[in-house]
Design an enzyme around this catalytic site. Structure first.
Site, PDB file in Angstrom:
ATOM      1  N   TYR A   1      -1.620 -66.603 -55.981  1.00  0.00           N
ATOM      2  CA  TYR A   1      -1.171 -66.895 -54.610  1.00  0.00           C
ATOM      3  C   TYR A   1       0.239 -66.346 -54.406  1.00  0.00           C
ATOM      4  O   TYR A   1       0.542 -65.713 -53.384  1.00  0.00           O
ATOM      5  CB  TYR A   1      -1.206 -68.420 -54.417  1.00  0.00           C
ATOM      6  CG  TYR A   1      -0.751 -68.915 -53.072  1.00  0.00           C
ATOM      7  CD1 TYR A   1      -1.566 -68.806 -51.950  1.00  0.00           C
ATOM      8  CD2 TYR A   1       0.494 -69.533 -52.919  1.00  0.00           C
ATOM      9  CE1 TYR A   1      -1.154 -69.293 -50.712  1.00  0.00           C
ATOM     10  CE2 TYR A   1       0.906 -70.020 -51.691  1.00  0.00           C
ATOM     11  CZ  TYR A   1       0.086 -69.894 -50.587  1.00  0.00           C
ATOM     12  OH  TYR A   1       0.491 -70.372 -49.373  1.00  0.00           O
TER      13      TYR A   1
ATOM     14  N   SER B   1       5.379 -67.352 -47.870  1.00  0.00           N
ATOM     15  CA  SER B   1       5.443 -68.653 -48.553  1.00  0.00           C
ATOM     16  C   SER B   1       6.748 -68.749 -49.331  1.00  0.00           C
ATOM     17  O   SER B   1       7.367 -67.733 -49.662  1.00  0.00           O
ATOM     18  CB  SER B   1       4.262 -68.731 -49.520  1.00  0.00           C
ATOM     19  OG  SER B   1       4.430 -69.766 -50.448  1.00  0.00           O
TER      20      SER B   1
END
Ligand SMILES: NC(=O)c1ccc[n+]([C@@H]2O[C@H](COP(=O)([O-])OP(=O)(O)OC[C@H]3O[C@@H](n4cnc5c(N)ncnc54)[C@H](O)[C@@H]3O)[C@@H](O)[C@H]2O)c1
Length: 273
Positions: free
Chosen positions: A167, A154
């Site tokens: 996350y 990400s």
């Protein structure tokens, strides 16, 4: 791409975790269209049923398997099932993952308001949810001395993104694990077992729609900041990840292992100034 064998994945057996979701479904569609054999795995059986109905008879072959990426014993049974049907596992796409509402801080919260339970859940799914299938299906590839794993990192792994601490930490772990597993596989099992990742930029999906788009359809302040730091000035379309994944799994990437490939309209390479 159809006429260029270098990029072909036709006939390859691919396990796609999280195939019932937005990205996994999109890649499954693309792989089937390219003639791959897809084992679609998801914890939500009902999503797989819809995918199976849509994709059966559309090119390659597809089987839907209900399974949990956090349960190693059940993953081993899945591997046996796939081997019994197709005899090999060429590709593992670790797509299952994502942020969770409870693990996202609101504007008014600080890190000290974060619930440890939510931190545990989001880090477990996003890190171990990639590590555990890599161990189970990667062992098959090690025995075969060939195979390709693609993980999903990400933008949150490059520099800090507000509100999504758990996350971000987990995805940074995914990037590091990609490098580590790439090294391990190449040094101990040969140059035909490769491990790479993609790092998607910003795509509007179910997990982030609420923080990027207002109920009236206008862009949130956060969205405007994202687009200001994206040289291409737009969000990605989820299908724009398909080519990068296929490339990494194909012969065209035969000397590429351990990379994290950004697919982000330039977000990760732009300072914002
Ligand atoms: N959509 C984006 O903008 C974006 C951006 C960057 C990264 N990603 C990453 O892409 C991946 C997929 O995202 P998405 O938008 O398709 O999410 P999604 O929620 O649509 O799909 C995730 C799928 O994983 C499944 N899943 C959850 N827990 C599981 C478990 N324990 N075992 C098996 N399956 C499980 C879910 O049922 C779901 O079908 C995630 O890793 C996410 O972090 C997405």
């Amino acid at each position: 791409m159809e006429n260029n064998n270098l990029f072909s994945i036709a006939g390859k057996v691919a396990v796609i975790t999280g195939a019932g979701g937005v990205l996994g479904g999109s890649i499954a569609r693309s792989f089937i269209a390219q003639g791959a054999k897809v084992a679609a795995l998801d914890i939500r059986k009902e999503n797989l049923d819809a995918l199976m109905k849509e994709l059966s008879g559309k090119g390659g072959e597809i089987i839907g398997i209900a399974g949990n990426v956090l349960d190693i014993d059940s993953l081993k049974k899945v591997a046996d099932e796939i081997l019994a049907k197709w005899g090999q596992i060429d590709i593992l796409l670790n797509i299952a993952g994502g942020n969770m509402p409870g693990a996202t801080l609101t504007e008014s919260q600080t890190i000290f308001d974060m619930k440890i339970e939510d931190w545990d859940k989001v880090t477990n799914l996003n890190l171990n949810g990639t590590v555990f299938p890599s161990l189970v299906f990667g062992e098959v590839m090690a025995r075969q001395k060939s195979g390709s794993i693609v993980n999903v990192s990400s933008m949150a792994a490059y520099s800090a993104i507000t509100r999504v601490a758990g996350y971000s930490v987990a995805k940074t772990g995914v990037s590091n694990f990609t490098q580590w597993m790439a090294m391990e596989m190449a040094m101990k099992f040969g140059d035909k077992v490769r491990v790479n990742a993609i790092a998607p930029g910003f795509f509007i999906g179910d997990q982030n729609r609420a923080v990027l788009i207002n109920p009236d359809g206008s862009l949130t302040e956060r969205s405007k900041k994202v687009l200001a730091k994206t040289p291409m000035g737009r969000f990605g379309d989820i299908t724009e990840l398909n080519g990068a994944v296929q490339f990494l799994c194909s012969e065209a990437a035969s000397f590429i292992t351990g990379v994290v490939l950004p697919v982000d309209g330039g977000f990760s390479s732009f300072s914002g100034v």
